[in-house]
Design an enzyme around this catalytic site. Structure first.
Site, PDB file in Angstrom:
ATOM      1  N   LEU A   1       0.846  -1.195   0.000  1.00 10.11           N
ATOM      2  CA  LEU A   1       0.000   0.000   0.000  1.00 10.11           C
ATOM      3  C   LEU A   1       0.885   1.250   0.000  1.00 10.11           C
ATOM      4  CD1 LEU A   1      -2.690  -1.092   2.655  1.00 10.11           C
ATOM      5  CD2 LEU A   1      -2.717  -1.426   0.170  1.00 10.11           C
TER       6      LEU A   1
ATOM      7  N   HIS B   1       0.528  15.974  -0.256  1.00 15.36           N
ATOM      8  CA  HIS B   1      -0.321  16.636   0.748  1.00 15.36           C
ATOM      9  C   HIS B   1      -1.592  17.219   0.124  1.00 15.36           C
ATOM     10  CE1 HIS B   1       3.095  19.119  -0.489  1.00 15.36           C
ATOM     11  NE2 HIS B   1       2.333  20.176  -0.396  1.00 15.36           N
TER      12      HIS B   1
ATOM     13  N   HIS C   1      15.657  32.614  19.022  1.00 11.03           N
ATOM     14  CA  HIS C   1      17.007  32.903  18.531  1.00 11.03           C
ATOM     15  C   HIS C   1      17.980  31.894  19.123  1.00 11.03           C
ATOM     16  CE1 HIS C   1      20.563  35.089  17.307  1.00 11.03           C
ATOM     17  NE2 HIS C   1      21.031  34.923  18.533  1.00 11.03           N
TER      18      HIS C   1
ATOM     19  N   GLY D   1      -3.955   8.015  -9.084  1.00 12.18           N
ATOM     20  CA  GLY D   1      -2.648   8.657  -9.168  1.00 12.18           C
ATOM     21  C   GLY D   1      -2.121   8.944 -10.552  1.00 12.18           C
TER      22      GLY D   1
ATOM     23  N   GLU E   1      16.791  21.804 -19.696  1.00 12.28           N
ATOM     24  CA  GLU E   1      15.447  22.305 -19.392  1.00 12.28           C
ATOM     25  C   GLU E   1      14.909  23.101 -20.574  1.00 12.28           C
ATOM     26  OE1 GLU E   1      12.929  22.285 -16.926  1.00 12.28           O
ATOM     27  OE2 GLU E   1      11.980  23.684 -18.326  1.00 12.28           O
TER      28      GLU E   1
ATOM     29  N   LEU F   1       0.853  16.681  -5.766  1.00 11.28           N
ATOM     30  CA  LEU F   1       1.574  16.647  -4.496  1.00 11.28           C
ATOM     31  C   LEU F   1       0.852  15.730  -3.516  1.00 11.28           C
ATOM     32  CD1 LEU F   1       2.307  20.466  -4.082  1.00 11.28           C
ATOM     33  CD2 LEU F   1       3.941  18.676  -4.727  1.00 11.28           C
TER      34      LEU F   1
HETATM   35  P1  FAD Z   1      -0.546   7.652  -6.095  1.00 18.70           P
HETATM   36  O1  FAD Z   1       0.341   7.862  -4.947  1.00 18.70           O
HETATM   37  O2  FAD Z   1       0.043   7.603  -7.446  1.00 18.70           O
HETATM   38  O3  FAD Z   1      -1.322   6.290  -5.804  1.00 18.70           O
HETATM   39  C1  FAD Z   1      -2.188   5.731  -6.732  1.00 18.70           C
HETATM   40  C2  FAD Z   1      -2.336   4.253  -6.415  1.00 18.70           C
HETATM   41  O4  FAD Z   1      -3.410   3.734  -7.174  1.00 18.70           O
HETATM   42  C3  FAD Z   1      -1.119   3.418  -6.778  1.00 18.70           C
HETATM   43  O5  FAD Z   1      -0.714   2.649  -5.687  1.00 18.70           O
HETATM   44  C4  FAD Z   1      -1.611   2.539  -7.933  1.00 18.70           C
HETATM   45  O6  FAD Z   1      -1.004   1.265  -7.950  1.00 18.70           O
HETATM   46  C5  FAD Z   1      -3.075   2.430  -7.597  1.00 18.70           C
HETATM   47  N1  FAD Z   1      -3.937   2.106  -8.754  1.00 18.70           N
HETATM   48  C6  FAD Z   1      -3.952   2.715  -9.965  1.00 18.70           C
HETATM   49  N2  FAD Z   1      -4.912   2.172 -10.747  1.00 18.70           N
HETATM   50  C7  FAD Z   1      -5.501   1.204 -10.005  1.00 18.70           C
HETATM   51  C8  FAD Z   1      -6.565   0.309 -10.244  1.00 18.70           C
HETATM   52  N3  FAD Z   1      -7.268   0.311 -11.391  1.00 18.70           N
HETATM   53  N4  FAD Z   1      -6.907  -0.561  -9.272  1.00 18.70           N
HETATM   54  C9  FAD Z   1      -6.230  -0.579  -8.099  1.00 18.70           C
HETATM   55  N5  FAD Z   1      -5.235   0.270  -7.806  1.00 18.70           N
HETATM   56  C10 FAD Z   1      -4.872   1.149  -8.743  1.00 18.70           C
HETATM   57  N6  FAD Z   1       4.891  14.796  -3.506  1.00 18.70           N
HETATM   58  C11 FAD Z   1       5.068  15.541  -2.401  1.00 18.70           C
HETATM   59  O7  FAD Z   1       4.116  16.166  -1.916  1.00 18.70           O
HETATM   60  N7  FAD Z   1       6.294  15.601  -1.767  1.00 18.70           N
HETATM   61  C12 FAD Z   1       7.372  14.950  -2.257  1.00 18.70           C
HETATM   62  O8  FAD Z   1       8.438  15.030  -1.670  1.00 18.70           O
HETATM   63  C13 FAD Z   1       7.220  14.177  -3.434  1.00 18.70           C
HETATM   64  N8  FAD Z   1       8.263  13.512  -3.945  1.00 18.70           N
HETATM   65  C14 FAD Z   1       8.091  12.737  -5.063  1.00 18.70           C
HETATM   66  C15 FAD Z   1       9.186  12.083  -5.583  1.00 18.70           C
HETATM   67  C16 FAD Z   1       9.057  11.310  -6.719  1.00 18.70           C
HETATM   68  C17 FAD Z   1      10.265  10.601  -7.273  1.00 18.70           C
HETATM   69  C18 FAD Z   1       7.776  11.173  -7.334  1.00 18.70           C
HETATM   70  C19 FAD Z   1       7.603  10.307  -8.541  1.00 18.70           C
HETATM   71  C20 FAD Z   1       6.671  11.839  -6.823  1.00 18.70           C
HETATM   72  C21 FAD Z   1       6.828  12.631  -5.688  1.00 18.70           C
HETATM   73  N9  FAD Z   1       5.747  13.350  -5.150  1.00 18.70           N
HETATM   74  C22 FAD Z   1       5.932  14.118  -4.032  1.00 18.70           C
HETATM   75  C23 FAD Z   1       4.414  13.298  -5.755  1.00 18.70           C
HETATM   76  C24 FAD Z   1       3.504  12.322  -4.969  1.00 18.70           C
HETATM   77  O9  FAD Z   1       4.106  11.051  -4.946  1.00 18.70           O
HETATM   78  C25 FAD Z   1       2.138  12.250  -5.604  1.00 18.70           C
HETATM   79  O10 FAD Z   1       1.599  13.563  -5.717  1.00 18.70           O
HETATM   80  C26 FAD Z   1       1.197  11.408  -4.756  1.00 18.70           C
HETATM   81  O11 FAD Z   1       1.688  10.113  -4.604  1.00 18.70           O
HETATM   82  C27 FAD Z   1      -0.195  11.362  -5.374  1.00 18.70           C
HETATM   83  O12 FAD Z   1      -1.007  10.587  -4.572  1.00 18.70           O
HETATM   84  P2  FAD Z   1      -2.281   9.823  -5.143  1.00 18.70           P
HETATM   85  O13 FAD Z   1      -2.911   9.160  -3.965  1.00 18.70           O
HETATM   86  O14 FAD Z   1      -3.099  10.736  -5.954  1.00 18.70           O
HETATM   87  O15 FAD Z   1      -1.712   8.737  -6.168  1.00 18.70           O
HETATM   88  P1  NAD Z   2       7.886  19.014 -13.020  1.00 16.66           P
HETATM   89  O1  NAD Z   2       6.657  19.516 -13.656  1.00 16.66           O
HETATM   90  O2  NAD Z   2       8.251  19.472 -11.673  1.00 16.66           O
HETATM   91  O3  NAD Z   2       9.146  19.347 -13.937  1.00 16.66           O
HETATM   92  C1  NAD Z   2       9.206  18.996 -15.274  1.00 16.66           C
HETATM   93  C2  NAD Z   2      10.187  19.918 -15.932  1.00 16.66           C
HETATM   94  O4  NAD Z   2      10.451  19.430 -17.217  1.00 16.66           O
HETATM   95  C3  NAD Z   2       9.675  21.347 -16.076  1.00 16.66           C
HETATM   96  O5  NAD Z   2      10.654  22.243 -15.620  1.00 16.66           O
HETATM   97  C4  NAD Z   2       9.409  21.470 -17.559  1.00 16.66           C
HETATM   98  O6  NAD Z   2       9.578  22.783 -18.039  1.00 16.66           O
HETATM   99  C5  NAD Z   2      10.458  20.513 -18.110  1.00 16.66           C
HETATM  100  N1  NAD Z   2      10.147  20.015 -19.437  1.00 16.66           N
HETATM  101  C6  NAD Z   2       8.948  19.669 -19.947  1.00 16.66           C
HETATM  102  N2  NAD Z   2       9.090  19.248 -21.231  1.00 16.66           N
HETATM  103  C7  NAD Z   2      10.410  19.324 -21.523  1.00 16.66           C
HETATM  104  C8  NAD Z   2      11.176  19.047 -22.684  1.00 16.66           C
HETATM  105  N3  NAD Z   2      10.594  18.613 -23.794  1.00 16.66           N
HETATM  106  N4  NAD Z   2      12.523  19.232 -22.623  1.00 16.66           N
HETATM  107  C9  NAD Z   2      13.109  19.687 -21.490  1.00 16.66           C
HETATM  108  N5  NAD Z   2      12.423  19.991 -20.364  1.00 16.66           N
HETATM  109  C10 NAD Z   2      11.092  19.799 -20.379  1.00 16.66           C
HETATM  110  O7  NAD Z   2       7.764  17.418 -13.127  1.00 16.66           O
HETATM  111  P2  NAD Z   2       8.674  16.288 -12.478  1.00 16.66           P
HETATM  112  O8  NAD Z   2       9.911  16.851 -11.919  1.00 16.66           O
HETATM  113  O9  NAD Z   2       8.753  15.212 -13.488  1.00 16.66           O
HETATM  114  O10 NAD Z   2       7.762  15.805 -11.293  1.00 16.66           O
HETATM  115  C11 NAD Z   2       6.452  15.269 -11.562  1.00 16.66           C
HETATM  116  C12 NAD Z   2       5.482  15.618 -10.468  1.00 16.66           C
HETATM  117  O11 NAD Z   2       5.857  14.987  -9.253  1.00 16.66           O
HETATM  118  C13 NAD Z   2       5.445  17.097 -10.232  1.00 16.66           C
HETATM  119  O12 NAD Z   2       4.148  17.548 -10.493  1.00 16.66           O
HETATM  120  C14 NAD Z   2       5.769  17.295  -8.801  1.00 16.66           C
HETATM  121  O13 NAD Z   2       4.839  18.110  -8.155  1.00 16.66           O
HETATM  122  C15 NAD Z   2       5.746  15.903  -8.188  1.00 16.66           C
HETATM  123  N6  NAD Z   2       6.935  15.804  -7.321  1.00 16.66           N
HETATM  124  C16 NAD Z   2       6.952  16.575  -6.186  1.00 16.66           C
HETATM  125  C17 NAD Z   2       8.059  16.569  -5.390  1.00 16.66           C
HETATM  126  C18 NAD Z   2       8.082  17.425  -4.169  1.00 16.66           C
HETATM  127  O14 NAD Z   2       7.018  17.883  -3.760  1.00 16.66           O
HETATM  128  N7  NAD Z   2       9.221  17.668  -3.547  1.00 16.66           N
HETATM  129  C19 NAD Z   2       9.165  15.797  -5.712  1.00 16.66           C
HETATM  130  C20 NAD Z   2       9.122  15.051  -6.875  1.00 16.66           C
HETATM  131  C21 NAD Z   2       7.992  15.064  -7.663  1.00 16.66           C
END
Ligand code: FAD
Ligand code: NAD
Length: 467
Positions: free
Chosen positions: A38, A323, A446, A146, A205, A321
């Site tokens: 999960l 949260h 502080h 997701g 980028e 995100l």
């Molecule tokens: P998800 O977390 O994507 O969960 C969806 C779930 O649905 C999955 O487990 C999937 O298997 C399941 N599912 C899909 N289809 C089906 C189906 N038909 N039947 C059953 N199950 C199914 N966000 C932050 O706020 N802070 C961060 O630091 C951050 N870091 C990140 C780092 C990385 C590398 C990545 C990739 C993302 C990060 N994010 C971060 C983004 C964050 O992970 C997502 O915004 C968040 O997980 C979205 O939550 P969700 O519940 O919408 O979907």
């Molecule tokens: P992002 O949207 O943060 O960044 C994608 C970047 O790729 C942008 O700067 C965009 O301008 C660039 N881009 C798009 N097309 C391009 C191209 N053709 N050539 C070069 N650059 C290009 O997306 P991400 O970094 O892939 O993350 C995906 C999602 O996951 C985001 O929406 C983010 O909110 C979430 N995430 C959040 C966190 C966190 O909250 N700390 C960490 C990781 C991921």
């Protein structure tokens, strides 16, 4: 056939929080997850594992670069054991996902492992790993499926050397030269992990700056800091081809002037955003509409066009995100239970967990300008704080934007040590519609990094004390 008041499809931070809140409100709740663990993207291949690697690599960088200045000497060479680092990350992930199993049991939520698919708007089939199918009936459904990494049409992700974040979290070797396509959150966080571990990192980028959706001053400050650590950052570059020849990757891009640039490396991380995931849901059977961006269409109450079906998190509009997904999970559950909750999307903070961290809430200076809102600005450099010097974390700044007339805080943007935690103060202040003077007059302990928030608020009226 089992029946539920609410069935949640997807167990990420949106789905599992929605399920807990439904159960708290007395609704009989089921949760369907296609994977064996999960927690969704966030816990398995997102927030948690990436932060675990960021922390480990930060420790390594400190040991190599900063310990000596602190008067700590390590005899012999400090080495990275990548296998162990990845194993620790995996242990953190399994402890965290195990915690969600516990929470499901505690809240008496029935969990089904398998692919959830609509049969009609009140029936869902769960196809399990062994091929067996169980049908369940549900008065209400919350879609929380997701997102998945997106790519560019001409890129073939081979998951070996041309990779997404999922593979970047479990590499078997430290790349010699990691080319990162997309200077957003994932590219910079994971780029920094491998930079600290010794890789050369080149970011390509498309826009004219990294983290382009955040306030431009943050992008400028972070670029400065990353370049100091020898990150190569190519903005305004349009990638047009990515080719692999054995272990070599070649990325072809056009720069701002239209000149072709070739960058060669041994790994290429494609981090150009994520796309909503609805495959396998069979939305047509329930009559649920998606929009032209592939997102499940919802109204302000997170309700789809089918009244007993809701959708939340990455699969709907808005910031991707964890949260934000959690807040929507709570909101959908409360709406189903007949309550009238509300989310202020303007107050969902955004954080990039590089070091220094980047954090932001409210409107950016560019957005205020564009909407013609008159504002005052105060900013304060982190290097002016005693706390920053004590810990050698002098990079960064805090910027506060306040309404020109009412002084209400409209946006807070920061780069600096512990910005990810500090942004909560700005969220609280803005939730209660504080003025910059309110925060400027609050006592801040502080020496702490938060003193920079107070100072930036003082700076709005040109009366910062320490700069
Ligand atoms: P998800 O977390 O994507 O969960 C969806 C779930 O649905 C999955 O487990 C999937 O298997 C399941 N599912 C899909 N289809 C089906 C189906 N038909 N039947 C059953 N199950 C199914 N966000 C932050 O706020 N802070 C961060 O630091 C951050 N870091 C990140 C780092 C990385 C590398 C990545 C990739 C993302 C990060 N994010 C971060 C983004 C964050 O992970 C997502 O915004 C968040 O997980 C979205 O939550 P969700 O519940 O919408 O979907
Ligand atoms: P992002 O949207 O943060 O960044 C994608 C970047 O790729 C942008 O700067 C965009 O301008 C660039 N881009 C798009 N097309 C391009 C191209 N053709 N050539 C070069 N650059 C290009 O997306 P991400 O970094 O892939 O993350 C995906 C999602 O996951 C985001 O929406 C983010 O909110 C979430 N995430 C959040 C966190 C966190 O909250 N700390 C960490 C990781 C991921």
């Amino acid at each position: 056939m089992k029946s539920f008041d609410v069935t949640v499809i997807g167990s990420g931070p949106g789905g599992y929080v929605a399920a807990i809140r439904c159960a708290q409100l007395g609704l009989k709740t089921g949760l369907i997850e296609k994977y064996s663990t999960l927690g969704g993207t966030c816990l398995n291949v997102g927030c948690i594992p990436s932060k675990a690697l960021l922390d480990s690599s930060h420790h390594y960088e400190d040991a190599v670069k900063h310990f000596e200045t602190h008067g700590i000497e390590i005899p012999g060479e400090v080495k990275v054991n990548l296998e162990k680092m990845i194993a620790r990350k995996d242990a953190v992930v399994s402890q965290t996902t195990g915690g969600i199993d516990f929470l499901m049991k505690k809240n008496k939520i029935e969990v089904f492992h398998g692919l959830g698919s609509f049969k009609d708007s009140e029936h869902i089939t769960v196809t399990k790993e062994d091929g067996s199918i169980e049908e369940i009936a549900s008065k209400n459904t919350i879609i929380a499926t997701g997102s998945k990494p997106s790519t560019l049409p001409f890129i073939q992700i081979d998951k070996e050397r041309i990779i997404t974040s999922t593979e970047a979290l479990k590499l078997k070797e430290i790349p010699k030269h990691l080319i990162v396509i997309g200077g957003g959150v994932i590219g910079l966080e994971l780029g920094q992990v491998y930079k600290r571990l010794g890789a050369e990192v080149t970011v390509v980028e498309y826009m004219d700056r990294i983290i382009p959706t955040m306030d431009a001053s943050l992008s400028k400050e972070l670029t400065k800091v990353l370049k100091k650590s020898k990150f190569k950052i190519n903005v305004s570059h349009k990638v047009k081809a990515v080719n692999r020849n054995a272990d070599e990757i070649s990325v072809l891009a056009d720069d701002k002037k239209g000149n072709e640039v070739e960058i060669k490396g041994d790994y290429c991380l494609v981090s150009v955003g994520r796309r909503p995931f609805t495959e396998g849901l069979n939305l047509e059977a329930a009559g649920v509409k998606i929009n032209d961006r592939g997102q499940v269409d919802v109204n302000d109450h997170l309700q789809t066009n089918v009244k007993n079906i809701y959708a939340i998190g990455d699969v709907v509009r808005g910031a991707m995100l964890a949260h934000k997904a959690e807040e929507e999970g709570t909101m959908a559950a409360e709406i189903i239970a007949g309550q009238k909750p509300h989310i202020d999307y303007n107050l969902i903070p955004g954080v990039v967990y590089t070091w220094p961290e980047v954090a932001s809430v409210g409107q950016t200076e560019e957005q205020l300008k564009e909407s013609g809102i008159k504002y005052k600005m105060g900013s304060f450099p982190m290097r002016a704080l005693g706390r920053s010097r004590a810990s050698m974390d002098i990079d960064g700044l805090i910027k506060v934007l306040a309404d020109e007339k009412t002084d209400e805080i409209l946006g807070v943007h920061m780069v600096g040590a512990r910005a990810a935690d500090m942004i909560a103060e700005a969220v609280v202040a803005m939730e209660f519609r504080a003025s910059s003077e309110d925060v400027a007059r609050m006592s801040h302990a502080h020496p702490t990094f938060t003193e920079a928030i107070k100072e930036a608020c003082l700076a709005v009226e040109n009366r910062a004390l320490h700069s």
